[in-house]
Design a protein around this motif. Structure first.
Motif, PDB file in Angstrom:
ATOM      1  N   ALA A  51      -0.584  -0.059   1.079  1.00 45.25           N
ATOM      2  CA  ALA A  51      -1.777  -0.896   0.772  1.00 45.25           C
ATOM      3  C   ALA A  51      -2.345  -0.439  -0.658  1.00 45.25           C
ATOM      4  N   GLU A  52      -2.614   0.856  -0.549  1.00 50.56           N
ATOM      5  CA  GLU A  52      -3.258   1.259  -1.675  1.00 50.56           C
ATOM      6  C   GLU A  52      -2.489   1.156  -3.186  1.00 50.56           C
ATOM      7  N   VAL A  53      -1.300   1.348  -2.914  1.00 48.84           N
ATOM      8  CA  VAL A  53      -0.458   1.201  -4.143  1.00 48.84           C
ATOM      9  C   VAL A  53      -0.399   0.008  -4.637  1.00 48.84           C
ATOM     10  N   ALA A  54      -0.444  -1.221  -3.530  1.00 45.08           N
ATOM     11  CA  ALA A  54      -0.401  -2.689  -3.922  1.00 45.08           C
ATOM     12  C   ALA A  54      -1.686  -2.997  -4.448  1.00 45.08           C
ATOM     13  N   GLY A  55      -2.694  -2.491  -3.862  1.00 42.53           N
ATOM     14  CA  GLY A  55      -3.990  -2.888  -4.365  1.00 42.53           C
ATOM     15  C   GLY A  55      -4.476  -2.460  -5.722  1.00 42.53           C
ATOM     16  N   ALA A  56      -3.606  -1.167  -6.302  1.00 39.76           N
ATOM     17  CA  ALA A  56      -4.077  -0.675  -7.514  1.00 39.76           C
ATOM     18  C   ALA A  56      -3.376  -1.472  -8.617  1.00 39.76           C
ATOM     19  N   THR A  57      -2.494  -2.348  -8.205  1.00 40.56           N
ATOM     20  CA  THR A  57      -1.665  -3.196  -9.304  1.00 40.56           C
ATOM     21  C   THR A  57      -2.521  -4.569  -9.349  1.00 40.56           C
ATOM     22  N   GLY A  58      -3.487  -4.865  -8.463  1.00 41.39           N
ATOM     23  CA  GLY A  58      -4.198  -5.872  -8.607  1.00 41.39           C
ATOM     24  C   GLY A  58      -3.970  -7.181  -7.440  1.00 41.39           C
ATOM     25  N   ALA A  59      -2.920  -6.598  -6.771  1.00 34.11           N
ATOM     26  CA  ALA A  59      -2.486  -7.902  -5.749  1.00 34.11           C
ATOM     27  C   ALA A  59      -3.538  -7.951  -4.648  1.00 34.11           C
ATOM     28  N   THR A  60      -3.656  -9.131  -3.931  1.00 38.57           N
ATOM     29  CA  THR A  60      -4.412  -9.213  -2.886  1.00 38.57           C
ATOM     30  C   THR A  60      -3.832  -8.737  -1.682  1.00 38.57           C
ATOM     31  N   VAL A  61      -4.185  -7.974  -0.719  1.00 38.21           N
ATOM     32  CA  VAL A  61      -3.611  -7.162   0.245  1.00 38.21           C
ATOM     33  C   VAL A  61      -4.184  -7.621   1.675  1.00 38.21           C
ATOM     34  N   VAL A  62      -3.297  -8.213   2.311  1.00 41.14           N
ATOM     35  CA  VAL A  62      -3.891  -8.623   3.798  1.00 41.14           C
ATOM     36  C   VAL A  62      -3.092  -7.757   4.694  1.00 41.14           C
ATOM     37  N   PHE A  63      -3.532  -7.895   5.960  1.00 46.30           N
ATOM     38  CA  PHE A  63      -3.058  -6.689   7.083  1.00 46.30           C
ATOM     39  C   PHE A  63      -2.302  -7.497   8.260  1.00 46.30           C
ATOM     40  N   GLU A  64      -1.188  -7.128   8.793  1.00 43.57           N
ATOM     41  CA  GLU A  64      -0.722  -7.713   9.782  1.00 43.57           C
ATOM     42  C   GLU A  64      -0.504  -6.511  10.901  1.00 43.57           C
ATOM     43  N   PRO A  65      -1.021  -6.337  11.965  1.00 43.94           N
ATOM     44  CA  PRO A  65      -0.948  -5.360  12.760  1.00 43.94           C
ATOM     45  C   PRO A  65       0.421  -5.170  13.721  1.00 43.94           C
ATOM     46  N   VAL A  66       0.900  -6.313  13.820  1.00 42.88           N
ATOM     47  CA  VAL A  66       2.422  -6.361  14.712  1.00 42.88           C
ATOM     48  C   VAL A  66       3.498  -6.192  13.557  1.00 42.88           C
ATOM     49  N   ASN A  67       4.313  -5.155  13.904  1.00 37.55           N
ATOM     50  CA  ASN A  67       5.119  -4.954  12.936  1.00 37.55           C
ATOM     51  C   ASN A  67       6.407  -5.724  13.215  1.00 37.55           C
ATOM     52  N   GLN A  68       6.409  -6.827  12.535  1.00 40.83           N
ATOM     53  CA  GLN A  68       7.577  -7.750  12.506  1.00 40.83           C
ATOM     54  C   GLN A  68       7.533  -8.536  11.331  1.00 40.83           C
ATOM     55  N   ILE A  69       8.573  -8.754  10.690  1.00 37.16           N
ATOM     56  CA  ILE A  69       8.694  -9.332   9.233  1.00 37.16           C
ATOM     57  C   ILE A  69       8.153 -10.740   9.354  1.00 37.16           C
ATOM     58  N   ALA A  70       8.601 -11.543  10.042  1.00 39.42           N
ATOM     59  CA  ALA A  70       8.237 -12.823  10.337  1.00 39.42           C
ATOM     60  C   ALA A  70       6.654 -13.087  10.444  1.00 39.42           C
ATOM     61  N   ARG A  71       6.109 -12.167  11.231  1.00 39.95           N
ATOM     62  CA  ARG A  71       4.687 -12.270  11.254  1.00 39.95           C
ATOM     63  C   ARG A  71       4.089 -11.926   9.824  1.00 39.95           C
ATOM     64  N   ALA A  72       4.627 -10.795   9.212  1.00 43.16           N
ATOM     65  CA  ALA A  72       3.982 -10.474   7.963  1.00 43.16           C
ATOM     66  C   ALA A  72       3.876 -11.618   6.959  1.00 43.16           C
ATOM     67  N   ARG A  73       5.322 -12.092   7.060  1.00 38.17           N
ATOM     68  CA  ARG A  73       5.398 -13.258   6.054  1.00 38.17           C
ATOM     69  C   ARG A  73       4.630 -14.360   6.353  1.00 38.17           C
ATOM     70  N   ASN A  74       4.231 -14.646   7.758  1.00 42.24           N
ATOM     71  CA  ASN A  74       3.456 -15.751   8.099  1.00 42.24           C
ATOM     72  C   ASN A  74       1.832 -15.450   7.706  1.00 42.24           C
ATOM     73  N   ARG A  75       1.716 -14.202   7.708  1.00 39.92           N
ATOM     74  CA  ARG A  75       0.306 -13.913   7.688  1.00 39.92           C
ATOM     75  C   ARG A  75       0.007 -13.952   6.169  1.00 39.92           C
ATOM     76  N   GLY A  76       0.771 -13.426   5.316  1.00 39.04           N
ATOM     77  CA  GLY A  76       0.828 -13.710   3.782  1.00 39.04           C
ATOM     78  C   GLY A  76       0.610 -15.133   3.657  1.00 39.04           C
ATOM     79  N   ALA A  77       1.315 -15.979   4.002  1.00 38.59           N
ATOM     80  CA  ALA A  77       1.389 -17.475   3.946  1.00 38.59           C
ATOM     81  C   ALA A  77       0.128 -18.024   4.373  1.00 38.59           C
TER      82      ALA A  77
END
Length: 241
Positions: A51-77
């Motif tokens: 999260a820190e590395v991503a944020g340092a580039t200027g990207a918006t960082v959101v968090f998904e607590p459940v470790n699952q690729i589908a959930r992470a993509r949906n959270r970003g969407a």
């Protein structure tokens, strides 16, 4: 036109910086056309400094607590404001030329969603042979590799996004539903191939052939039930990087 780039990331501190720098460089082709873009990284419960590395580039960082690729993509969407969504894996680097092709497809007004063929970094002859096989299947059946998917945002939401019942192959499930919607709406799914997506070959050297074959065998025997288990899909979730 507004575009949202969505990158799911779990313990990707080693690669996410380079990926984001490449993405941001390639995005200039959209900016030259007057299109707006945003980059969203979904930190999928990482235990490192993703999260820190991503944020340092200027990207918006959101968090998904459940470790699952589908959930992470949906959270970003869910956090995205774009008319189109582009999902990119944290270990993949799209070129400016690929983004130009995406832009051209969007501008036709005939495309609902699409993907691209892939190219592994490094020299792995056997893995490259299998990748060529996947690329053929992808183009023949319009199956989108999860490492790069672009999709009209309204279509993504209409089909319900990625299935959160699946811990792997969620991109194939999404492909099937988007293909059905494309037929109903008179649009098309495209698989681009002139500028393949460069992606990490780490699953080749981090996991043995036996591990891959055992997973494949269990998936066949159980008729896909392994795809509903995080533990069974360990090559995606055990954190080896």
């Amino acid at each position: 036109m507004n575009l949202s780039i969505i990158i799911p990331a779990f313990n990707e501190e080693r690669l996410i910086g380079a990926t984001l720098r490449q993405v941001q460089s390639a995005l200039t082709v959209f900016h030259k056309r007057g299109w707006a873009t945003e980059v969203i990284v979904c930190d999928n419960n990482s235990t490192d400094s993703t999260a820190e590395v991503a944020g340092a580039t200027g990207a918006t960082v959101v968090f998904e607590p459940v470790n699952q690729i589908a959930r992470a993509r949906n959270r970003g969407a869910g956090a995205a404001s774009g008319d189109w969504l582009i999902f990119i894996d944290a270990d993949s680097q799209p070129s400016a030329e690929l983004f130009v092709e995406v832009m051209e497809q969007i501008e036709t007004g005939e495309c609902l969603a699409g993907g691209v063929t892939v190219k592994l970094e490094g020299n792995y002859p056997k893995a490259n042979f299998m990748t060529h096989g996947w690329n053929w299947i992808s183009r023949a059946f319009n199956w989108m590799a999860g490492s790069f998917i672009f999709c009209e945002a309204s279509a993504f939401r209409k089909v319900g996004g990625f299935s959160q019942e699946l811990f792997a192959s969620e991109e194939l499930d999404l492909s099937k539903r988007l293909k059905r919607l494309a037929r109903e709406s008179g649009k098309k799914i495209v698989i681009l191939h002139r500028y393949p997506l460069l992606t990490s070959a780490r699953k080749i050297y981090l996991y043995t052939l036996g591990e891959h074959l055992r997973f494949l065998g269990r998936t066949v025997v159980t008729r896909g039930k392994t795809l509903n288990s995080r533990e069974a899909c360990h090559t995606w979730y055990d954190g080896r990087r």
